[in-house]
Design a protein around this motif. Structure first.
Motif, PDB file in Angstrom:
ATOM      1  N   LYS A 101       0.753  -1.291   0.011  1.00 41.94           N
ATOM      2  CA  LYS A 101      -0.268  -0.185   0.123  1.00 41.94           C
ATOM      3  C   LYS A 101       0.780   1.400  -0.123  1.00 41.94           C
ATOM      4  O   LYS A 101       0.550   2.322  -0.770  1.00 41.94           O
ATOM      5  CB  LYS A 101      -0.928  -0.078   1.165  1.00 41.94           C
ATOM      6  N   CYS A 104       1.994   1.865  -3.535  1.00 43.64           N
ATOM      7  CA  CYS A 104       0.971   2.790  -4.235  1.00 43.64           C
ATOM      8  C   CYS A 104       0.971   4.341  -4.179  1.00 43.64           C
ATOM      9  O   CYS A 104       0.385   4.916  -4.834  1.00 43.64           O
ATOM     10  CB  CYS A 104      -0.268   1.826  -3.827  1.00 43.64           C
ATOM     11  N   ASP A 113      -5.278   3.213  -7.939  1.00 43.74           N
ATOM     12  CA  ASP A 113      -6.552   2.484  -7.597  1.00 43.74           C
ATOM     13  C   ASP A 113      -6.174   0.987  -7.821  1.00 43.74           C
ATOM     14  O   ASP A 113      -6.733  -0.088  -6.875  1.00 43.74           O
ATOM     15  CB  ASP A 113      -7.938   2.824  -8.305  1.00 43.74           C
ATOM     16  N   VAL A 114      -5.731   0.460  -8.954  1.00 42.18           N
ATOM     17  CA  VAL A 114      -5.443  -0.655  -9.225  1.00 42.18           C
ATOM     18  C   VAL A 114      -4.569  -1.411  -8.327  1.00 42.18           C
ATOM     19  O   VAL A 114      -4.438  -2.473  -7.755  1.00 42.18           O
ATOM     20  CB  VAL A 114      -4.729  -0.880 -10.760  1.00 42.18           C
ATOM     21  N   LYS A 117      -5.909  -1.968  -4.910  1.00 40.24           N
ATOM     22  CA  LYS A 117      -6.834  -3.293  -5.227  1.00 40.24           C
ATOM     23  C   LYS A 117      -6.173  -4.635  -5.111  1.00 40.24           C
ATOM     24  O   LYS A 117      -6.334  -5.549  -4.460  1.00 40.24           O
ATOM     25  CB  LYS A 117      -7.807  -3.157  -6.408  1.00 40.24           C
ATOM     26  N   GLN A 118      -4.698  -4.482  -5.759  1.00 39.03           N
ATOM     27  CA  GLN A 118      -3.994  -5.496  -5.938  1.00 39.03           C
ATOM     28  C   GLN A 118      -3.327  -5.774  -4.509  1.00 39.03           C
ATOM     29  O   GLN A 118      -3.339  -7.124  -4.226  1.00 39.03           O
ATOM     30  CB  GLN A 118      -2.917  -5.389  -6.929  1.00 39.03           C
ATOM     31  N   ASN A 120      -4.608  -5.422  -1.890  1.00 44.54           N
ATOM     32  CA  ASN A 120      -5.612  -5.733  -0.802  1.00 44.54           C
ATOM     33  C   ASN A 120      -6.080  -7.177  -1.320  1.00 44.54           C
ATOM     34  O   ASN A 120      -6.266  -8.049  -0.528  1.00 44.54           O
ATOM     35  CB  ASN A 120      -7.081  -4.864  -1.103  1.00 44.54           C
ATOM     36  N   SER A 121      -5.994  -7.568  -2.805  1.00 48.89           N
ATOM     37  CA  SER A 121      -6.341  -9.010  -3.009  1.00 48.89           C
ATOM     38  C   SER A 121      -5.369  -9.716  -2.404  1.00 48.89           C
ATOM     39  O   SER A 121      -5.691 -11.003  -2.124  1.00 48.89           O
ATOM     40  CB  SER A 121      -6.316  -8.845  -4.629  1.00 48.89           C
TER      41      SER A 121
END
Length: 180
Positions: A101, A104, A113-114, A117-118, A120-121
């Motif tokens: 994070k 990012c 955003d991607v 999300k990655q 978090n995934s």
């Protein structure tokens, strides 16, 4: 004093001392790992002071993650339980998420955003794997307990074919073998 009794006492003391030494050794290794993690974190964090902005945030997150990895693994090794190992994996997943994070943070718009999300995934996947592995280990332990109970019942059933002292010896042997 009887020579056999003396030998038993000496052997008992030797095994007790060995067990205590092993426990102390684990504790020393655990404490050393935690101390090393703290020292490494302080050094890494001081190196982060030479940079600014997002690279500093990433540097600090990586230093924290390295500390979490070392401490979590040391704790899991020291406690040596399924719960401790699962907890360590969860702590590591959260620390790795924080690093991803932070990385990012230098991005903008859809790319950021991607990235989030990655990250978090990846965290969700690591936590799910830790939880699933714990369930697998618990299921194997339960299955093994069921197998031992079934084998114990079979052994007792075989003893029923005997009579007198033979049956008593058979039951004692079965109880001893299966820890009952």
């Amino acid at each position: 004093m009887n020579k056999n009794l003396v030998m038993i006492l000496v052997c008992s003391a030797t095994f007790s001392t060995a067990a205590l030494a092993a426990a102390d050794e684990k504790k020393v290794a655990y404490t050393a790992a935690k101390d090393a993690a703290t020292t490494e974190f302080k050094l890494a964090k001081s190196r982060c002071d030479t940079v600014a902005g997002n690279p500093k945030d990433v540097c600090i997150a990586e230093a924290k993650a390295a500390r979490v990895h070392t401490e979590a693994n040391a704790t899991a090794e020291y406690k040596n339980t399924v719960a401790a190992r699962t907890s360590a994996r969860k702590d590591i997943a959260n620390a790795d998420y924080d690093v991803e994070k932070a990385k990012c943070g230098s991005m903008a718009g859809n790319e950021k955003d991607v990235c989030v999300k990655q990250a978090n995934s990846n965290k969700v996947a690591a936590l799910a794997n830790a939880k699933a592995d714990k369930k697998v280990v618990d299921a194997r332990v339960d299955a093994n307990d069921d197998k031992v109970k079934a084998e114990y019942k079979v052994a007792l059933e075989k003893c029923d074919a005997l009579t007198g002292q033979g049956k008593d010896n058979c039951v004692v042997a079965a109880k001893s073998k299966f820890g009952k």
